[in-house]
Design a protein around this motif. Structure first.
Motif, PDB file in Angstrom:
ATOM      1  N   ASN A  53      -9.599   7.188 -19.545  1.00 15.25           N
ATOM      2  CA  ASN A  53      -9.398   5.821 -20.018  1.00 15.25           C
ATOM      3  C   ASN A  53      -9.515   4.766 -18.923  1.00 15.25           C
ATOM      4  O   ASN A  53      -9.040   3.662 -19.095  1.00 15.25           O
ATOM      5  CB  ASN A  53      -8.025   5.707 -20.669  1.00 15.25           C
ATOM      6  N   TYR A 113     -11.471   2.298 -17.729  1.00 15.43           N
ATOM      7  CA  TYR A 113     -12.635   1.471 -18.042  1.00 15.43           C
ATOM      8  C   TYR A 113     -12.810   0.377 -16.981  1.00 15.43           C
ATOM      9  O   TYR A 113     -12.134   0.353 -15.970  1.00 15.43           O
ATOM     10  CB  TYR A 113     -12.479   0.876 -19.437  1.00 15.43           C
ATOM     11  N   GLU A 118      -6.519   2.440 -21.990  1.00 12.48           N
ATOM     12  CA  GLU A 118      -5.929   2.594 -23.315  1.00 12.48           C
ATOM     13  C   GLU A 118      -4.419   2.747 -23.191  1.00 12.48           C
ATOM     14  O   GLU A 118      -3.904   3.375 -22.274  1.00 12.48           O
ATOM     15  CB  GLU A 118      -6.515   3.805 -24.025  1.00 12.48           C
ATOM     16  N   GLY A 150      -5.214   1.366 -28.701  1.00 17.87           N
ATOM     17  CA  GLY A 150      -6.315   0.490 -28.326  1.00 17.87           C
ATOM     18  C   GLY A 150      -6.243   0.182 -26.848  1.00 17.87           C
ATOM     19  O   GLY A 150      -5.360   0.668 -26.138  1.00 17.87           O
ATOM     20  N   PHE A 151      -7.161  -0.648 -26.399  1.00 12.70           N
ATOM     21  CA  PHE A 151      -7.234  -0.959 -24.977  1.00 12.70           C
ATOM     22  C   PHE A 151      -6.447  -2.206 -24.615  1.00 12.70           C
ATOM     23  O   PHE A 151      -6.442  -3.202 -25.351  1.00 12.70           O
ATOM     24  CB  PHE A 151      -8.696  -1.127 -24.549  1.00 12.70           C
ATOM     25  N   SER A 160     -10.455  -1.846 -31.849  1.00 12.83           N
ATOM     26  CA  SER A 160      -9.402  -1.514 -30.895  1.00 12.83           C
ATOM     27  C   SER A 160      -9.858  -1.559 -29.438  1.00 12.83           C
ATOM     28  O   SER A 160      -9.025  -1.507 -28.535  1.00 12.83           O
ATOM     29  CB  SER A 160      -8.836  -0.122 -31.194  1.00 12.83           C
ATOM     30  N   TRP A 161     -11.169  -1.665 -29.172  1.00  9.60           N
ATOM     31  CA  TRP A 161     -11.655  -1.729 -27.796  1.00  9.60           C
ATOM     32  C   TRP A 161     -12.095  -3.149 -27.419  1.00  9.60           C
ATOM     33  O   TRP A 161     -12.887  -3.342 -26.499  1.00  9.60           O
ATOM     34  CB  TRP A 161     -12.801  -0.723 -27.593  1.00  9.60           C
ATOM     35  N   ILE A 184     -11.541  -5.326 -23.206  1.00 11.70           N
ATOM     36  CA  ILE A 184     -12.057  -4.562 -22.071  1.00 11.70           C
ATOM     37  C   ILE A 184     -12.789  -5.496 -21.114  1.00 11.70           C
ATOM     38  O   ILE A 184     -12.970  -6.682 -21.385  1.00 11.70           O
ATOM     39  CB  ILE A 184     -12.999  -3.421 -22.508  1.00 11.70           C
TER      40      ILE A 184
END
Length: 388
Positions: free
Chosen positions: A144, A146, A169, A178-179, A214-215, A218
């Motif tokens: 996770n 990112y 996340e 989610g993130f 949910s992303w 980011i």
């Protein structure tokens, strides 16, 4: 004019002695010049005095001390973020660990690579892990860690501090996945970084009115303007930005209480103004803000598969004028992630490709190329370069 012949023909008894002194001085000067030339040659062998126009891309290839030239095990890196301090470029990347046939991202840590000439790089290893955020969520199948961003700012005492913003996340209210975007702080650009909040900066609830996936939270990027104001930009399918408090770890207007361990609780964002930008064609993700020659540039990933687009403004907060595409989608990967920065009077672009053997959507590689501007400040299409 004094010549060798006139000295030989002179009846002055001091002439021979004068000639010896004269020749000794000349020999001494020539030896000095030769020594200086050797020193300069030695210095030139270790540094690049002329800005490189092409690169041995991907510049990050091997998990060795010299990741460009020292052959070893391949390392796959992505999502570059760059911080320039004095004579050094600090390039931070994510780390793709997925297998060749893997079908999702597998990313656990963040790597640091440094250079003093944009050609020779040093591997500083992993400097942060997603699990350094205690609220982060992950497992051994899907990592996770990112995209991220790192900046430096001096504290009130004048001591430099380093701020690591990352999308991982976790951190949501119970039952939601989610993130989130968190921040960690260090006294060194190589860490260790610690979480001063004990909770994320940006949660799903902060952007729920605009998007549902949910992303969406980011790809954070932070920019400190000439007046000292700092802004956080982020997003997927939507660009958001918010002003930060001077401490760079709280949103402007954010209120909270602290528990016994110093972690934030009872967070209230009712006075926080989160802005949206809706004028960027095909905005996908990866915003990166920088300023060059008095113009603000917002570079971002556009469309899917992603190309690289940009917009310009006279302010860090817009409005933004779309300028077009400067890099088309790259073979082997559907994503691209820009970092545009100045170093030693020239502008560069870091991005990721899938050019290493075994590369692909989940096994990417960081590259670097020069950025050239037209007379009106617009960016010329990026020419990708490789070692001949």
């Amino acid at each position: 004019m004094l010549t060798a012949k006139s000295i030989r023909n002179s009846r002055n008894p001091f002439a021979p002695r004068f000639l010896v002194v004269y020749l000794s001085l000349v020999i001494s000067l020539l030896a000095s010049f030769a020594s200086s030339a050797k020193i300069a040659e030695s210095a030139d062998s270790n540094t690049t005095t002329v800005a490189p126009a092409s690169f041995d891309n991907p510049v990050i290839k091997y998990d060795t001390k010299d990741p460009t030239n020292q052959v070893g095990e391949f390392i796959y890196t992505a999502d570059p973020a760059v911080m320039v301090l004095d004579d050094t470029v600090y390039l931070y990347s994510t780390h793709d660990e997925q297998s060749v046939d893997g079908k999702d991202y597998r990313m656990y840590d963040y790597r640091l690579w440094t250079s003093k000439d944009m050609v020779n790089w040093q591997n500083k290893g992993a400097v942060f892990r997603y699990s350094d955020f205690k609220w982060a969520r992950g497992d051994q199948k899907t990592g996770n860690a990112y995209a991220h961003h790192v900046i430096q700012q001096k504290d009130p005492s004048g001591k430099p501090r380093y701020y690591f913003y990352a999308a991982v996340e976790g951190g949501q209210t119970e039952g939601k996945f989610g993130f989130s975007i968190g921040v960690a702080v260090s006294d060194s650009p190589a860490g260790p970084f610690t979480d001063p909040r004990g909770m994320p900066m940006i949660l799903l609830e902060d952007t729920a009115r605009d998007k549902e996936h949910s992303w969406r939270n980011i790809d954070p990027a932070v920019f400190i303007d000439d007046d000292g104001k700092a802004y956080l930009y982020w997003g997927n399918k939507q660009l958001w930005w918010v002003e930060l408090e001077p401490d760079l770890i709280h949103l402007k207007g954010e209120s909270y209480t602290l528990d016994a361990a110093g972690n934030m609780q009872n967070r209230d964002t009712s006075k926080v103004k989160i802005h949206t930008v809706d004028t960027l064609p095909d905005f996908e993700e990866g915003p990166y803000l920088s300023k060059h020659h008095g113009i603000y540039y917002l570079v971002y990933a556009a469309g899917f598969p992603e190309s690289l687009a940009y917009a310009t403004s006279t302010s860090a907060t817009g409005p933004w004028q779309y300028q077009g595409i400067i890099m088309e989608p790259l073979p082997g990967t559907t994503t691209i992630h820009p970092a545009m920065f100045d170093f030693n009077g020239n502008t560069y672009l870091a991005y990721h490709s899938a050019d290493l053997p075994g590369g692909g959507n989940y096994r990417r590689s960081v590259c670097v190329d020069r950025v050239y501007f037209n007379a009106d400040g617009t960016i010329k299409p990026i020419v990708r370069t490789f070692k001949k």
